[in-house]
Design an enzyme around this catalytic site. Structure first.
Site, PDB file in Angstrom:
ATOM      1  N   LYS A 192       0.861  -1.187   0.000  1.00  0.00           N
ATOM      2  CA  LYS A 192       0.000   0.000   0.000  1.00  0.00           C
ATOM      3  C   LYS A 192       0.892   1.229   0.000  1.00  0.00           C
ATOM      4  CE  LYS A 192      -4.492   1.007   0.529  1.00  0.00           C
ATOM      5  NZ  LYS A 192      -5.636   0.225   0.072  1.00  0.00           N
TER       6      LYS A 192
ATOM      7  N   GLY B 117     -22.011   5.462  -2.185  1.00  0.00           N
ATOM      8  CA  GLY B 117     -20.969   6.009  -3.054  1.00  0.00           C
ATOM      9  C   GLY B 117     -20.679   5.059  -4.194  1.00  0.00           C
TER      10      GLY B 117
HETATM   11  P1  NAI Z   1     -17.190   6.629  -1.724  1.00  0.00           P
HETATM   12  O1  NAI Z   1     -16.505   7.767  -1.081  1.00  0.00           O
HETATM   13  O2  NAI Z   1     -17.512   6.684  -3.185  1.00  0.00           O
HETATM   14  O3  NAI Z   1     -18.566   6.300  -0.966  1.00  0.00           O
HETATM   15  C1  NAI Z   1     -18.740   6.393   0.392  1.00  0.00           C
HETATM   16  C2  NAI Z   1     -20.153   6.909   0.621  1.00  0.00           C
HETATM   17  O4  NAI Z   1     -20.438   6.830   2.014  1.00  0.00           O
HETATM   18  C3  NAI Z   1     -20.357   8.355   0.208  1.00  0.00           C
HETATM   19  O5  NAI Z   1     -21.527   8.456  -0.568  1.00  0.00           O
HETATM   20  C4  NAI Z   1     -20.496   9.088   1.542  1.00  0.00           C
HETATM   21  O6  NAI Z   1     -21.336  10.235   1.447  1.00  0.00           O
HETATM   22  C5  NAI Z   1     -21.115   8.016   2.398  1.00  0.00           C
HETATM   23  N1  NAI Z   1     -20.934   8.194   3.840  1.00  0.00           N
HETATM   24  C6  NAI Z   1     -19.889   8.719   4.511  1.00  0.00           C
HETATM   25  N2  NAI Z   1     -20.115   8.689   5.828  1.00  0.00           N
HETATM   26  C7  NAI Z   1     -21.321   8.131   6.004  1.00  0.00           C
HETATM   27  C8  NAI Z   1     -22.120   7.821   7.138  1.00  0.00           C
HETATM   28  N3  NAI Z   1     -21.714   8.099   8.361  1.00  0.00           N
HETATM   29  N4  NAI Z   1     -23.312   7.239   6.949  1.00  0.00           N
HETATM   30  C9  NAI Z   1     -23.753   6.961   5.704  1.00  0.00           C
HETATM   31  N5  NAI Z   1     -23.052   7.235   4.592  1.00  0.00           N
HETATM   32  C10 NAI Z   1     -21.848   7.810   4.743  1.00  0.00           C
HETATM   33  O7  NAI Z   1     -16.270   5.346  -1.391  1.00  0.00           O
HETATM   34  P2  NAI Z   1     -16.315   3.920  -2.084  1.00  0.00           P
HETATM   35  O8  NAI Z   1     -15.293   3.826  -3.141  1.00  0.00           O
HETATM   36  O9  NAI Z   1     -17.724   3.565  -2.388  1.00  0.00           O
HETATM   37  O10 NAI Z   1     -15.785   2.998  -0.891  1.00  0.00           O
HETATM   38  C11 NAI Z   1     -16.620   2.673   0.205  1.00  0.00           C
HETATM   39  C12 NAI Z   1     -15.874   1.728   1.123  1.00  0.00           C
HETATM   40  O11 NAI Z   1     -15.496   0.561   0.398  1.00  0.00           O
HETATM   41  C13 NAI Z   1     -14.577   2.290   1.704  1.00  0.00           C
HETATM   42  O12 NAI Z   1     -14.408   1.755   2.998  1.00  0.00           O
HETATM   43  C14 NAI Z   1     -13.515   1.730   0.778  1.00  0.00           C
HETATM   44  O13 NAI Z   1     -12.253   1.657   1.414  1.00  0.00           O
HETATM   45  C15 NAI Z   1     -14.082   0.363   0.504  1.00  0.00           C
HETATM   46  N6  NAI Z   1     -13.612  -0.272  -0.733  1.00  0.00           N
HETATM   47  C16 NAI Z   1     -13.825   0.310  -1.939  1.00  0.00           C
HETATM   48  C17 NAI Z   1     -13.410  -0.310  -3.099  1.00  0.00           C
HETATM   49  C18 NAI Z   1     -13.703   0.274  -4.430  1.00  0.00           C
HETATM   50  O14 NAI Z   1     -13.589  -0.452  -5.444  1.00  0.00           O
HETATM   51  N7  NAI Z   1     -14.102   1.540  -4.539  1.00  0.00           N
HETATM   52  C19 NAI Z   1     -12.665  -1.592  -3.066  1.00  0.00           C
HETATM   53  C20 NAI Z   1     -12.551  -2.151  -1.728  1.00  0.00           C
HETATM   54  C21 NAI Z   1     -12.981  -1.493  -0.624  1.00  0.00           C
END
Ligand code: NAI
Length: 357
Positions: free
Chosen positions: A80, A181
């Site tokens: 990482k 998200g």
């Molecule tokens: P993102 O930033 O696109 O989505 C996160 C969403 O959660 C946003 O819409 C945000 O407004 C919302 N959010 C934040 N705090 C919140 C709360 N307290 N309650 C409800 N909603 C809340 O991030 P993404 O890419 O969708 O990733 C989400 C998770 O998945 C992270 O933990 C990331 O590390 C993990 N992840 C993502 C991968 C990917 O392919 N994007 C791969 C593996 C893990």
């Protein structure tokens, strides 16, 4: 931090601190293991309060990638990169920041291959590519990994359904999604197509409104999602969501989502088990993103990638079976399976990675 003790405890092979004064860049590239292949893991930009804090994150996340990649059957070790943010806000400043990072990645000669993560985008990866060949997730490559991550979470959820209700069919089940998200939004679309009833929350009300319109999802406030009575709770926002309070509040049969580091501490996995809530270890459920990286990094064709994505279903079943045989939590069983794969490799990779893990 006692770095030597941390490296010994976690089993890292190499950790490099990099600095480019002109670009305003300070980063840590942590290679946990190259036993199964080059260390693959994202590049994260975050506002760390100190280098120590960034180091803690880099060590923890890189080790997590070793386990995730091993269990997903990928020919990759784990690494990482963690960059001390914020990145410069001007386009030129940001480009110079990521070019600097690209140069450090290039210097590692292929021992570490990276892609996007929290705080970085496919566009940043394109900039890095001006300096290094060891970058994936490019716009013209597989691009955004999130749809693949979401598909993998769906496969994991089907395995949960088979485990609990005797059939992988999710139609008519109720799933509470926290965070709409990149991953949560795609997951909502996948599940809606399968006939799943959705309850959703996000701190961004536009995302909630869109899920209500598109998928007839039931909206709840972010602080109410833990109380929703549902079949599955799918954390797709931040880590550490399964804590003392959540364990007491959750009214679901299973926890299965895309967020990283869902358990605040390992004991919370144990507490879920005691309460009879099936937990799919996060790094098993959310491996779809890095699996999609195999196309760009390892030259896999789409058929092989899709097989690996589908295989998440069987890995989850195996994790449940081992946990039940050993009488341990699924988080412990998944770690044991990953460690067994690493131990079985018993090789020294071309980067010198031994089989310790
Ligand atoms: P993102 O930033 O696109 O989505 C996160 C969403 O959660 C946003 O819409 C945000 O407004 C919302 N959010 C934040 N705090 C919140 C709360 N307290 N309650 C409800 N909603 C809340 O991030 P993404 O890419 O969708 O990733 C989400 C998770 O998945 C992270 O933990 C990331 O590390 C993990 N992840 C993502 C991968 C990917 O392919 N994007 C791969 C593996 C893990």
């Amino acid at each position: 931090m006692d770095l030597k003790a941390a490296l010994e405890e976690l089993g890292h092979e190499q950790v490099t601190v990099c600095r480019d004064a002109q670009a305003g860049y300070v980063g840590i590239i942590a290679v946990h293991s190259t036993v199964l292949g080059p260390a693959v893991g994202g590049t994260r930009v975050w506002h760390y309060a100190s280098l120590d804090e960034a180091m803690t994150d880099a060590l923890r996340l890189s080790r997590g990638m070793t386990y995730k990649n091993a269990l997903a059957g990928l020919p990759f070790g784990g690494g990482k990169a963690v960059l001390l943010g914020p990145a410069p806000s001007s386009p030129a400043g940001r480009a110079s920041f990521f070019r600097a990072h690209g140069r450090f990645v290039e210097r590692m000669g292929g021992m570490f291959i990276t892609g996007e993560d929290v705080g970085t985008s496919p566009g940043d990866m394109e900039v890095m590519e001006e300096e290094t060949q060891f970058v994936a997730g490019l716009v013209r490559g597989m691009g955004d990994p999130s749809p693949f991550t979401a598909y993998g979470v769906r496969r994991a959820m089907e395995a949960v359904a088979a485990e609990i209700w005797g059939s992988p069919d999710l139609a008519g089940r109720k799933v509470a999604i926290q965070g709409l998200g990149n991953v949560g939004g795609n997951l909502a679309a996948e599940l809606h197509q399968l006939g799943v009833r959705l309850v959703v929350c996000d701190t961004d009300q536009e995302r909630v409104a869109s899920a209500v319109t598109l998928y007839q999802a039931e909206p709840v406030a972010p602080d109410a999602i833990l109380d929703v009575e549902a079949d599955v709770f799918a954390p797709c926002a931040m880590g550490g969501v399964v804590d003392d309070e959540a364990v007491g509040r959750l009214r679901v049969s299973a926890v299965c989502g895309g967020a990283n580091n869902q358990l605040l501490r390992p004991e919370h996995g144990e507490r879920l088990r005691e309460r009879g809530v099936r937990y799919v270890p996060d790094y098993v459920a959310n491996a779809g993103g890095v699996i999609s990286g195999s196309v760009d990094i390892a030259g896999w064709d789409l058929e092989r990638m899709n097989e690996a994505l589908d295989h998440i279903y069987y890995t989850v079943r195996e994790v449940f079976a081992l946990a039940s045989n050993l009488g341990v939590g699924t988080h412990v069983a998944a770690d044991r399976m990953a460690e067994a794969r690493l131990a079985a490799a018993q090789t020294h990779s071309r980067w010198g990675g031994g089989a310790e893990a």
